[in-house]
Each structure stands twice: as structure tokens, then as C-alpha cells.
Design a protein around this motif. Structure first.
Motif, PDB file in Angstrom:
ATOM      1  N   ASN A  42       0.800  -1.238   0.000  1.00 26.88           N
ATOM      2  CA  ASN A  42       0.000   0.000   0.000  1.00 26.88           C
ATOM      3  C   ASN A  42       0.825   1.277   0.000  1.00 26.88           C
ATOM      4  O   ASN A  42       0.394   2.303   0.537  1.00 26.88           O
ATOM      5  CB  ASN A  42      -0.984  -0.007   1.193  1.00 26.88           C
ATOM      6  CG  ASN A  42      -2.044  -1.071   1.017  1.00 26.88           C
ATOM      7  OD1 ASN A  42      -2.646  -1.171  -0.056  1.00 26.88           O
ATOM      8  ND2 ASN A  42      -2.251  -1.890   2.028  1.00 26.88           N
ATOM      9  N   THR A  43       2.010   1.226  -0.607  1.00 27.67           N
ATOM     10  CA  THR A  43       2.783   2.460  -0.732  1.00 27.67           C
ATOM     11  C   THR A  43       2.608   3.076  -2.121  1.00 27.67           C
ATOM     12  O   THR A  43       2.993   4.224  -2.337  1.00 27.67           O
ATOM     13  CB  THR A  43       4.282   2.215  -0.462  1.00 27.67           C
ATOM     14  OG1 THR A  43       4.712   1.083  -1.217  1.00 27.67           O
ATOM     15  CG2 THR A  43       4.531   1.950   1.011  1.00 27.67           C
ATOM     16  N   ASN A  44       2.040   2.315  -3.068  1.00 32.52           N
ATOM     17  CA  ASN A  44       1.809   2.858  -4.409  1.00 32.52           C
ATOM     18  C   ASN A  44       0.313   3.016  -4.653  1.00 32.52           C
ATOM     19  O   ASN A  44      -0.270   2.351  -5.500  1.00 32.52           O
ATOM     20  CB  ASN A  44       2.434   1.940  -5.466  1.00 32.52           C
ATOM     21  CG  ASN A  44       3.929   1.776  -5.253  1.00 32.52           C
ATOM     22  OD1 ASN A  44       4.584   2.694  -4.758  1.00 32.52           O
ATOM     23  ND2 ASN A  44       4.462   0.627  -5.592  1.00 32.52           N
ATOM     24  N   ILE A  45      -0.288   3.897  -3.853  1.00 32.14           N
ATOM     25  CA  ILE A  45      -1.737   4.063  -3.944  1.00 32.14           C
ATOM     26  C   ILE A  45      -2.092   5.543  -4.090  1.00 32.14           C
ATOM     27  O   ILE A  45      -1.308   6.413  -3.720  1.00 32.14           O
ATOM     28  CB  ILE A  45      -2.462   3.453  -2.720  1.00 32.14           C
ATOM     29  CG1 ILE A  45      -1.919   4.047  -1.416  1.00 32.14           C
ATOM     30  CG2 ILE A  45      -2.322   1.942  -2.717  1.00 32.14           C
ATOM     31  CD1 ILE A  45      -2.653   3.575  -0.178  1.00 32.14           C
ATOM     32  N   ASP A  46      -3.258   5.791  -4.649  1.00 33.51           N
ATOM     33  CA  ASP A  46      -3.719   7.150  -4.939  1.00 33.51           C
ATOM     34  C   ASP A  46      -5.245   7.104  -4.996  1.00 33.51           C
ATOM     35  O   ASP A  46      -5.835   6.024  -4.910  1.00 33.51           O
ATOM     36  CB  ASP A  46      -3.124   7.604  -6.288  1.00 33.51           C
ATOM     37  CG  ASP A  46      -3.456   6.610  -7.373  1.00 33.51           C
ATOM     38  OD1 ASP A  46      -4.639   6.505  -7.748  1.00 33.51           O
ATOM     39  OD2 ASP A  46      -2.538   5.886  -7.835  1.00 33.51           O
ATOM     40  N   PRO A  47      -5.890   8.239  -5.144  1.00 31.66           N
ATOM     41  CA  PRO A  47      -7.366   8.242  -5.117  1.00 31.66           C
ATOM     42  C   PRO A  47      -8.008   7.329  -6.178  1.00 31.66           C
ATOM     43  O   PRO A  47      -9.032   6.697  -5.908  1.00 31.66           O
ATOM     44  CB  PRO A  47      -7.716   9.714  -5.365  1.00 31.66           C
ATOM     45  CG  PRO A  47      -6.542  10.466  -4.813  1.00 31.66           C
ATOM     46  CD  PRO A  47      -5.342   9.616  -5.129  1.00 31.66           C
ATOM     47  N   VAL A  48      -7.396   7.234  -7.358  1.00 33.71           N
ATOM     48  CA  VAL A  48      -7.986   6.375  -8.407  1.00 33.71           C
ATOM     49  C   VAL A  48      -7.868   4.907  -7.999  1.00 33.71           C
ATOM     50  O   VAL A  48      -8.831   4.134  -8.102  1.00 33.71           O
ATOM     51  CB  VAL A  48      -7.300   6.632  -9.767  1.00 33.71           C
ATOM     52  CG1 VAL A  48      -7.748   5.614 -10.806  1.00 33.71           C
ATOM     53  CG2 VAL A  48      -7.606   8.041 -10.256  1.00 33.71           C
ATOM     54  N   THR A  49      -6.694   4.516  -7.519  1.00 34.02           N
ATOM     55  CA  THR A  49      -6.473   3.133  -7.089  1.00 34.02           C
ATOM     56  C   THR A  49      -7.457   2.739  -5.992  1.00 34.02           C
ATOM     57  O   THR A  49      -7.967   1.621  -5.959  1.00 34.02           O
ATOM     58  CB  THR A  49      -5.034   2.969  -6.550  1.00 34.02           C
ATOM     59  OG1 THR A  49      -4.114   3.335  -7.574  1.00 34.02           O
ATOM     60  CG2 THR A  49      -4.761   1.536  -6.121  1.00 34.02           C
ATOM     61  N   LEU A  50      -7.712   3.679  -5.075  1.00 38.02           N
ATOM     62  CA  LEU A  50      -8.573   3.390  -3.936  1.00 38.02           C
ATOM     63  C   LEU A  50     -10.052   3.526  -4.278  1.00 38.02           C
ATOM     64  O   LEU A  50     -10.905   3.178  -3.464  1.00 38.02           O
ATOM     65  CB  LEU A  50      -8.236   4.342  -2.780  1.00 38.02           C
ATOM     66  CG  LEU A  50      -6.864   4.132  -2.143  1.00 38.02           C
ATOM     67  CD1 LEU A  50      -6.520   5.307  -1.240  1.00 38.02           C
ATOM     68  CD2 LEU A  50      -6.843   2.833  -1.355  1.00 38.02           C
ATOM     69  N   LEU A  52     -11.665   6.319  -4.581  1.00 41.83           N
ATOM     70  CA  LEU A  52     -12.262   7.368  -3.743  1.00 41.83           C
ATOM     71  C   LEU A  52     -13.266   8.181  -4.568  1.00 41.83           C
ATOM     72  O   LEU A  52     -13.078   8.361  -5.781  1.00 41.83           O
ATOM     73  CB  LEU A  52     -11.165   8.288  -3.185  1.00 41.83           C
ATOM     74  CG  LEU A  52     -10.153   7.619  -2.249  1.00 41.83           C
ATOM     75  CD1 LEU A  52      -9.181   8.658  -1.703  1.00 41.83           C
ATOM     76  CD2 LEU A  52     -10.859   6.892  -1.110  1.00 41.83           C
ATOM     77  N   PRO A  53     -14.316   8.669  -3.920  1.00 44.39           N
ATOM     78  CA  PRO A  53     -15.339   9.423  -4.657  1.00 44.39           C
ATOM     79  C   PRO A  53     -14.726  10.606  -5.409  1.00 44.39           C
ATOM     80  O   PRO A  53     -13.880  11.321  -4.867  1.00 44.39           O
ATOM     81  CB  PRO A  53     -16.278   9.914  -3.546  1.00 44.39           C
ATOM     82  CG  PRO A  53     -16.059   8.977  -2.412  1.00 44.39           C
ATOM     83  CD  PRO A  53     -14.635   8.538  -2.495  1.00 44.39           C
ATOM     84  N   GLY A  54     -15.107  10.757  -6.662  1.00 40.03           N
ATOM     85  CA  GLY A  54     -14.639  11.903  -7.444  1.00 40.03           C
ATOM     86  C   GLY A  54     -13.338  11.663  -8.170  1.00 40.03           C
ATOM     87  O   GLY A  54     -12.946  12.467  -9.018  1.00 40.03           O
ATOM     88  N   ALA A  55     -12.628  10.577  -7.856  1.00 39.65           N
ATOM     89  CA  ALA A  55     -11.361  10.305  -8.528  1.00 39.65           C
ATOM     90  C   ALA A  55     -11.634   9.907  -9.976  1.00 39.65           C
ATOM     91  O   ALA A  55     -12.536   9.114 -10.246  1.00 39.65           O
ATOM     92  CB  ALA A  55     -10.612   9.185  -7.812  1.00 39.65           C
ATOM     93  N   LEU A  56     -10.859  10.468 -10.905  1.00 35.91           N
ATOM     94  CA  LEU A  56     -11.113  10.183 -12.320  1.00 35.91           C
ATOM     95  C   LEU A  56      -9.894   9.520 -12.973  1.00 35.91           C
ATOM     96  O   LEU A  56      -8.755   9.975 -12.787  1.00 35.91           O
ATOM     97  CB  LEU A  56     -11.440  11.482 -13.067  1.00 35.91           C
ATOM     98  CG  LEU A  56     -12.825  12.059 -12.781  1.00 35.91           C
ATOM     99  CD1 LEU A  56     -12.963  13.435 -13.416  1.00 35.91           C
ATOM    100  CD2 LEU A  56     -13.918  11.125 -13.279  1.00 35.91           C
TER     101      LEU A  56
END
Lengths: 479, 100
Positions: A42-50, A52-56
Motif C-alpha cells: 500500500n505504498t503505491n496508492i492514490d485516489p484512483v487506485t482506492l 475514492l469518490p470523485g477520482a477520475l
């Protein structure tokens, strides 16, 4: 030469393979986190990977280019494509869908020719994102069954994949293995993937069914978790036998996903196909269509390097060894075929160079340190009868150990000097006189007795005699 | 009740979406979904033989990102927002199963 047993009776094996490969990009398919194996969880994660709402998501251009390379290397047509959402709930994909190319895959209708000449159709090679990695805690052997809970690492989630789907054209475990191995070689050569099955950057699922020749396709089972090139054949053969046993005992094969267990050499039921397969695909509204221009496609095609099949043909022509021989196959697989050709260009004998590179350069890179001219000189001495095969091997070992060396100097230092045939013949006569019993047995066709005579000659020549020549002389004298 | 959508369809979609609907809710949703599909039926009634299928409302293709790494999110911050974590990973209930 097969290491598999084959099927009993007149049953025919029908196999199609689905191969997932992780593309060798710097970042993920739709986000800018690193695509890197082996990092802390879990060190290579970002809103898209997760999810998260609104991530594009935004498509990685290099991933598209690598996917086109794969398609073109497999003789596919590259066509305009769209992305779909494949909906399912599983914690390794937190947004609850996988983005994949569904009814308009990027690459369609290709083929791959096996070294033995069999052509396997490629139905499609489409892009999609990888899922994260689940570790099951509790239960036995890290499997899902009986686990108390699972731990999720999302570093792999969103890593770009190409899924290469073959047509059900594969008819033997050997061909399945050859397909995977050839596909791997292609993927590595074109730089699309490191294709390491042991690290999971190449994963093989096999659709297996059996039938009597000429009858319609049987019910198939999908085998997952096949983790090495060798187990591809083992898993397929085990599964085919399981299906034949079912049918021959009056049962029917149920369409299932099964899990290959390397330790017990069997497949186990993973899930029965029911509405788990109802993925409710729909167009991914967050992504626009992908439509590579003809110019882009041609640019990628023109930049493709020479593929393994062409390399084998070229090496075969230069060395006189068959294109599907083990020597040609393994040297091309290591990418050392250019080196063999350089040795030949430096005045060496290509056939001898091939043998030496195959035998002594297994641990070396595609560009060995040993200067081509040094190996060329060795093959020249060998071919001119100045060194026996055994002596050449010893000299080569020195050359390899020192990343180069003058074969003449090394041979002299080792006290190697060629024997002429007449003095050798005298030693052969001495050996026959020394052990008439062995000679009699040899004349009566006892192979072991020949070994004793050759041994005597080797001893009296202090190892300088060419074993092949001694054998030839013995055979000559027998007549 | 229309033939466009049935209570069984709604029950199935609800199951796939992990929604636990009561019979009353299924009945209500069936009517609502059917109403929505009625609007699409208006589109179906048009002659669209000459209109290319539209996959996106935007007249765009090939929107790309360069393959360059950008900083992501901090693991501890993300895991702190999860219901459970262990050893740097999300901890979740067991899923699926190998039958044997």
C-alpha cells in the motif's frame, strides 16, 4: 520428446489459454502511482487506485503503445476500442468494478506459430487493470478456504494488463507449454513485460475440455493458479483425465472454475459458474474511446524488434542446426543469438560457437563479456583438429572464467597439443594388444568393452586423444 | 405490470449489488425502474438507422496521460480511514471459498 503422459484411448484434448501479462510501464493504467513489484504494501496508492469518490481515471499512453506492440507481435488487427466496467464485489478492487475492454478489444484476430509449426489462433488481446493482492490469514496454506480474514495490498490494483485469449486450438499439453513459452519469449523481446510467472507478471488460465475427435466441444473447466511454464502442461493433463474419468463413469462435466494446487498436483473446485459471471458490463463513463491512428499503429509495427521465430530461423541458417532444436531454442531465448552470429562474423565456426554458447553461457546476459574474437579463435583451433572437443571445453571454461583469453595460449599452458592420426592409431593398437579380452567382447558387440579400450588410449595419450576419433578407429579395425 | 422488468429481475440485480430488499421494496423498485425504462422506450420508437451509436457525449478520443510517476497518498493516513488494518494492509472479512 514429451514429459507428459498424454490421454488414454481416443480422447482429444481441447485447450484455450487466457494469459494475463503486466505491462512494463512506470505507472498504473489510469493513475500516476508507480507500477512496481515488491514494494512495501500500500505504498503505491492514490485516489484512483482506492476508488475514492470523485477520482477520475486518465489512460496511460505508454500502456496503450505496449498493448499495441503485443497485438502486432501476435499478428492481430489493431482497432478502435472502448473501456467497460466489469462489476463485482471483491476487496482487491475497492471501486467494485474492473475497467476492461469488453466488446471492442484493442487487438483482435491474430495468431502465434509454435516452434513445431502448429499455428494457434489469437482471438483477442485486450487491455485491463490488475486487481490488488489478497493474503488469506488462518485456514491452510494461505488459501481462501477456512481463512479467518484477508489482508489487502493495493499496490498491484490498477497495474496495466493485457489479457491474451487464444482460440481453443491447442491439442496437447506439450503445445500448451510451447505456446506459453513462445508467448513469454515474444513479450520479453518486444519489451512489453518481464513476463515472470514466479512474480505473477504473467499468469495463465487454461480452459480445458475433452471430446472424441470430430464431435462437438465438450463442457469446459477453467483452471486458475497455474504458476510455472511446466505446471501449465501438468495442470491441463490432470484436468483432462479428471473429466475423462467423470464421463467414462457416466457422470457429466460441470462448467466450473478450478484451482490448480502445485503441491498435490490436482485441481480443486473454486466456484461453480452461476450468476457470479453476471458482471453487468457497461461503458465506463469516465473514459473516452481509444482510437489509435493508422500512422501510430504503423510506427509501432515498424519499431518491433526481430521476433523469436525469425531469430531461430536466422540462427538455424547460420549454424545448420534445426530451428526447433534445443540449442537454437535456448540460445535465442537467452537473446545470445546475435552473439553467436558475431562470433561467426569474426571468423569463427557458427555451429561450434552455438554449442559453446549454449553449454557455457547459460549464466550470461544477452551480451556476454567474452570477446567474440576469442570464441572465434577457439572454434577455429577445434575445427582445424588442434583441440579435441574435450580440450576445447576446458579451454572455454578458462576463457569464460576470465571473461576472455587467447585460446592458443591457454591450450599451450594446459599442455594440450593435437595428436596426429598415425600416432593415435599406434596407441589404439597398443590398447587392443594390452586387453585382448575387451577387444574380443567389443568385436562381439559389447559396448562396455569399447569404453575400456577408449579408456586405455586416453590413459596412454594423457587425455589428449579425441574420444570420437578413437571410437572411429576401433570401429574401423573391427571390420 | 409491464413486461419490461419483473420483480425477479429486480431481486436478481439487488442480490448482485448486495442490497437486501424487502418484498415491499422490490415491488416499489420494480414500478420505479419500469417507469425509467419507459423513457428509453420513447427513444426506441425513433428511426435511428442513420445515427452512429454514441459511446460518450464528448466528441473526444485518445485522452492520454504521460507515463510519469506522481506522488500518491500516504499509507498510514489511508489505512487510518479504513475500518481495520494490519501490517500495512487493509484487513477485511474472508471472501469466497475453495469447495474442495
Amino acid at each position: 520428446m514429451s514429459e507428459y503422459d498424454g490421454l488414454p484411448g481416443d480422447w482429444e484434448l481441447v485447450v484455450g489459454l487466457e494469459v494475463h501479462v503486466e505491462l512494463a510501464t512506470a505507472t498504473k493504467l489510469f493513475s500516476a502511482s508507480p507500477n512496481r513489484f515488491g514494494d512495501e504494501p500500500n505504498t503505491n496508492i492514490d485516489p484512483v487506485t482506492l476508488g475514492l469518490p470523485g477520482a477520475l481515471p486518465v489512460l496511460n499512453e505508454h500502456a496503450v503503445e505496449l498493448a499495441m506492440r503485443v497485438g502486432l507481435a501476435l499478428n492481430c488487427t489493431v482497432q478502435p476500442s472502448t473501456f467497460h466496467r466489469k462489476n463485482y464485489f471483491y476487496p482487491d478492487m475497492p471501486k467494485a468494478y474492473q475497467v476492461t475492454q469488453y466488446d471492442q478489444p484493442l487487438n483482435v484476430d491474430g495468431h502465434l506459430d509454435l516452434p513445431n509449426g502448429v499455428r494457434i489462433g489469437i482471438e483477442r488481446a485486450h487491455m485491463e487493470e490488475d486487481a490488488g493482492k489478497s493474503t488469506h490469514v488462518g485456514g491452510t496454506g494461505g488459501r481462501v478456504h477456512g481463512a479467518n480474514h484477508s489482508l489487502i495490498d493495493l499496490n498491484r490494483a490498477g497495474v496495466p494488463l493485457v489479457e491474451i485469449v487464444s482460440r481453443p486450438d491447442i491439442r496437447s499439453a506439450d503445445d500448451a507449454r510451447a505456446y506459453v513459452s513462445e508467448l513469454r519469449a515474444i513479450l520479453v523481446v518486444i519489451g512489453a513485460s518481464d513476463a515472470k510467472m514466479e512474480e505473477g507478471s504473467m499468469r495463465v488460465d487454461a480452459n480445458v475440455s475433452v471430446r472424441k475427435p470430430g464431435t462437438p466441444l465438450g463442457t469446459r473447466c477453467e483452471i486458475k493458479n497455474v504458476n510455472s511454464v511446466r505446471s501449465v502442461g501438468r495442470a491441463i493433463e490432470y484436468e483432462a483425465r479428471r473429466q475423462i474419468d467423470l464421463i467414462e463413469s457416466g457422470d457429466a462435466v460441470r462448467q466450473q472454475t478450478r484451482h490448480w494446487d502445485e503441491t498435490d498436483g490436482r485441481t480443486h473446485t473454486l466456484r461453480t459458474k452461476e450468476d457470479a459471471d453476471d458482471y453487468r458490463y457497461f461503458l465506463e463513463p469516465d473514459l473516452v474511446p481509444l482510437a489509435p491512428s493508422a500512422e501510430w499503429i504503423e510506427r509501432v509495427r515498424a519499431a518491433l524488434p526481430m521476433l523469436p521465430a525469425a531469430r531461430r530461423t536466422r540462427l538455424s541458417a547460420a549454424t545448420g542446426q534445426a530451428a526447433d532444436s534445443e540449442a537454437v531454442g535456448s540460445v535465442v531465448e537467452r537473446g545470445q543469438d546475435d552473439y553467436v552470429l558475431t562470433v561467426a562474423a569474426a571468423g569463427g565456426d557458427a555451429a561450434r560457437a552455438l554449442v559453446h554458447v549454449k553449454e557455457a553461457f547459460a549464466d550470461q546476459s544477452a551480451t556476454p563479456q567474452v570477446p567474440a574474437a576469442d570464441l572465434a579463435q577457439l572454434t577455429t583451433l577445434e575445427l582445424g583438429g588442434k583441440l579435441t572437443a574435450t580440450q576445447a571445453k576446458a579451454v572455454l571454461a578458462e576463457i569464460v572464467a576470465h571473461n576472455g583469453g587467447d585460446a592458443n595460449v591457454i591450450a599451450a599452458a594446459k599442455g594440450f597439443e593435437a595428436m596426429d592420426t598415425s600416432s593415435l592409431e599406434a596407441l589404439v593398437d597398443d590398447a587392443i594388444a594390452a586387453d585382448p579380452d575387451a577387444w574380443q567382447k567389443f568385436c562381439n558387440g559389447d559396448g562396455k568393452a569399447m569404453g575400456a579400450l577408449v579408456g586405455l588410449v586416453m590413459k596412454s595419450s594423457k587425455g589428449k586423444a579425441d574420444g570420437k576419433l578413437v571410437t572411429a578407429l576401433l570401429n574401423q579395425k573391427k571390420r | 405490470m409491464s413486461d419490461r422488468i419483473t420483480a425477479a429481475d429486480v431481486a436478481k440485480v439487488a442480490r448482485l449489488a448486495r442490497l437486501d430488499l424487502s418484498p415491499q421494496e422490490i415491488e416499489r423498485m420494480t414500478a420505479q425502474l419500469d417507469g425509467m425504462l419507459e423513457h428509453f422506450a420513447d427513444v426506441d420508437a425513433l428511426d435511428l438507422a442513420d445515427v452512429a451509436p454514441m459511446t460518450q457525449p464528448f466528441p473526444l478520443v485518445n485522452v492520454f496521460r504521460a507515463d510519469v510517476v506522481q506522488p500518491g497518498l500516504d499509507r498510514d493516513e489511508v489505512l487510518a480511514a479504513a475500518p481495520a488494518a494490519q501490517d500495512g494492509r487493509f484487513r477485511v472479512p474472508p471472501t469466497g471459498g475453495v469447495e474442495g
